[in-house]
Design an enzyme around this catalytic site. Structure first.
Site, PDB file in Angstrom:
ATOM      1  N   HIS A 231       0.822  -1.202   0.000  1.00 15.31           N
ATOM      2  CA  HIS A 231       0.000   0.000   0.000  1.00 15.31           C
ATOM      3  C   HIS A 231       0.863   1.261   0.000  1.00 15.31           C
ATOM      4  CE1 HIS A 231      -3.792   1.856   0.000  1.00 15.31           C
ATOM      5  NE2 HIS A 231      -4.344   1.335   1.074  1.00 15.31           N
TER       6      HIS A 231
ATOM      7  N   ASP B 202      -7.994 -13.720 -16.731  1.00 12.15           N
ATOM      8  CA  ASP B 202      -7.754 -15.027 -17.353  1.00 12.15           C
ATOM      9  C   ASP B 202      -6.299 -15.079 -17.800  1.00 12.15           C
ATOM     10  OD1 ASP B 202      -7.611 -17.310 -18.852  1.00 12.15           O
ATOM     11  OD2 ASP B 202      -9.287 -16.822 -20.173  1.00 12.15           O
TER      12      ASP B 202
END
Length: 441
Positions: free
Chosen positions: A155, A385
């Protein structure tokens, strides 16, 4: 259930980072964030490419994509508030587990959310030290042939939008490799690592979190995580119920309505615990991208969000649902308006004032009065994918952060999965709340 780590290594960018890009300076928002990593776990059913070494395929595509996401292969230098982008590499872990994917998901959803944390290479607070990778990936193989990719992105240099963009482009690159496309073929996206030019840093300290650097289970931190699913029809009913003006055709948003029904349940529990009225601070992040003038591109990397805050006072009988939704909606709209002027001369003041208000308010409230809501529904994780099929599930983890709620879209894009993190006593009461029982599946 037995987990075993098979290997650990560091994957370096396919092409060396140019000397001119070796020093990546943090932006103002980057500096103000607490030390932690953002977790995402993506699950896949058994693939039909038995001739392909899945991990070798993922390593190769990761190496290529790190050329464009070069700060992820660097190391953070706390003293200088910058990332040394000298291609130290992203960590890549291979692991195996002796159960099927279906059994694993069933166990986690029903009772053992802490098992999810085993699919990550590190705890979420293992960051900000010079030895900590800014990106760590764990690929776990299940006994049935299914598998999961656990991604931890620091982060310090990335929000969930950046992490989502990275995963999406990594998947596209992996697909290209399977199809035999040349590595120099055009990419549909172009990550931009120039946030510090928009919001120059001031070498400020970030918000404290106090999270552990070692792996814990729920018995250690006493926080229970459960997933609550809202289908399309339930969400519509909640939105109808949340409408203040019954004569208006305009409904509150899906996200604010779901946050409202969850927030009401948590606040009612907390007020009942104290037997008196109580003030709450509810914070939400607002993505700046495409909301500024001129628009910040959606593929701009880094931390580019504001924090909206709503102060809500719950009486002895709890809090009104419509009021919560309205306050949450107004607080987000206010920050969206701030986005329109944030690139002007006074933009940095908007950022620092917002974080200062949040810090001061948190200092005057006990931890049970602070609710953190995050909306990740719009990120296209279910499109990731890697050439071996689309995901069957997206998950978070058993988080040590209490009173924390984040939302994912479901697999079909019509429902919402709410990940709720509460202490054990509150979670038991939350599950028995009449609205939660009525609208959740």
């Amino acid at each position: 259930m037995k987990f075993e780590v098979v290997s650990r290594e560091f994957i370096k960018p396919h092409h060396s980072t140019p000397p001119s890009l070796r020093d990546y300076t943090l932006s103002l928002v980057d500096e103000l964030l607490p030390t932690m990593n953002l977790p995402t776990i993506i699950y896949y059913a058994t693939d039909n490419h038995s001739s392909i070494s899945r991990c070798e395929h993922l390593k190769r595509s990761l190496s290529k994509i790190l050329t464009r996401y070069y700060p992820y292969a660097g190391r953070y230098i706390k003293e200088s508030f910058m990332v040394d982008c000298s291609d130290q590499g992203a960590e890549f872990v291979e692991a195996v587990v002796d159960v099927s994917l279906d059994d694993f998901i069933s166990q986690t959803k029903n009772a053992k959310m802490e098992l999810l944390n085993c699919l990550l290479p590190h705890p979420i607070d293992a960051g900000d030290e010079v030895t900590d990778p800014l990106l760590a990936v764990q690929v776990t193989a299940f006994a049935c042939g299914g598998w999961a990719i656990g991604v931890l992105a620091s982060h310090r240099i990335a929000d969930m939008s950046t992490s989502s963009t990275f995963i999406d482009e990594w998947a596209i690159n992996a697909n290209q490799l399977l199809e035999g496309m040349d590595e120099n073929d055009e990419y549909p996206m172009s990550p931009r690592w120039t946030s510090a030019s928009l919001f120059p840093g001031k070498k400020l300290s970030g918000l404290p979190r106090g999270l552990p650097r070692v792996k814990e289970d729920s018995d250690d931190h006493k926080i229970v995580t459960k997933v609550f699913s809202f289908n399309k029809s339930s969400i519509l009913r909640i939105r109808e119920m949340a409408r203040l003006d019954k004569s208006s055709e305009r409904l509150p948003t899906r996200v604010q309505s779901v946050f409202g029904i969850i927030g009401k349940a948590i606040m009612d529990i907390q007020v009942a615990n104290h037997a008196s009225s109580k003030e709450f601070l509810v914070s939400q992040t607002v993505n700046m991208r495409e909301k500024t003038d001129p628009p910040i591109h959606k593929n701009q990397c880094g931390n580019l969000f504001l924090v909206s805050t709503a102060h809500i006072v719950a009486g002895k009988r709890g809090v009104e649902f419509q009021s919560i939704v309205n306050l949450l909606t107004q607080s987000v709209r206010s920050e969206v308006e701030n986005c329109k002027t944030i690139l002007s001369v006074g933009g940095q003041v908007i950022i620092t004032d917002g974080f200062d208000r949040l810090t001061r308010t948190l200092a005057n409230l006990d931890s049970s009065s602070n609710l953190v809501f995050s909306d990740w529904c719009k990120f296209p994780f279910y499109e990731a994918d890697f050439g071996l099929g689309k995901p069957v599930w997206i998950s978070g983890i058993n988080s040590p952060l209490g009173n924390n709620v984040y939302l994912f879209s479901d697999k079909f894009g019509e429902g919402i999965e709410a990940w709720v993190n509460l202490n054990a006593n509150d979670m038991h009461k939350f599950q028995q709340d009449s609205n939660i029982m009525e609208f959740c599946t």
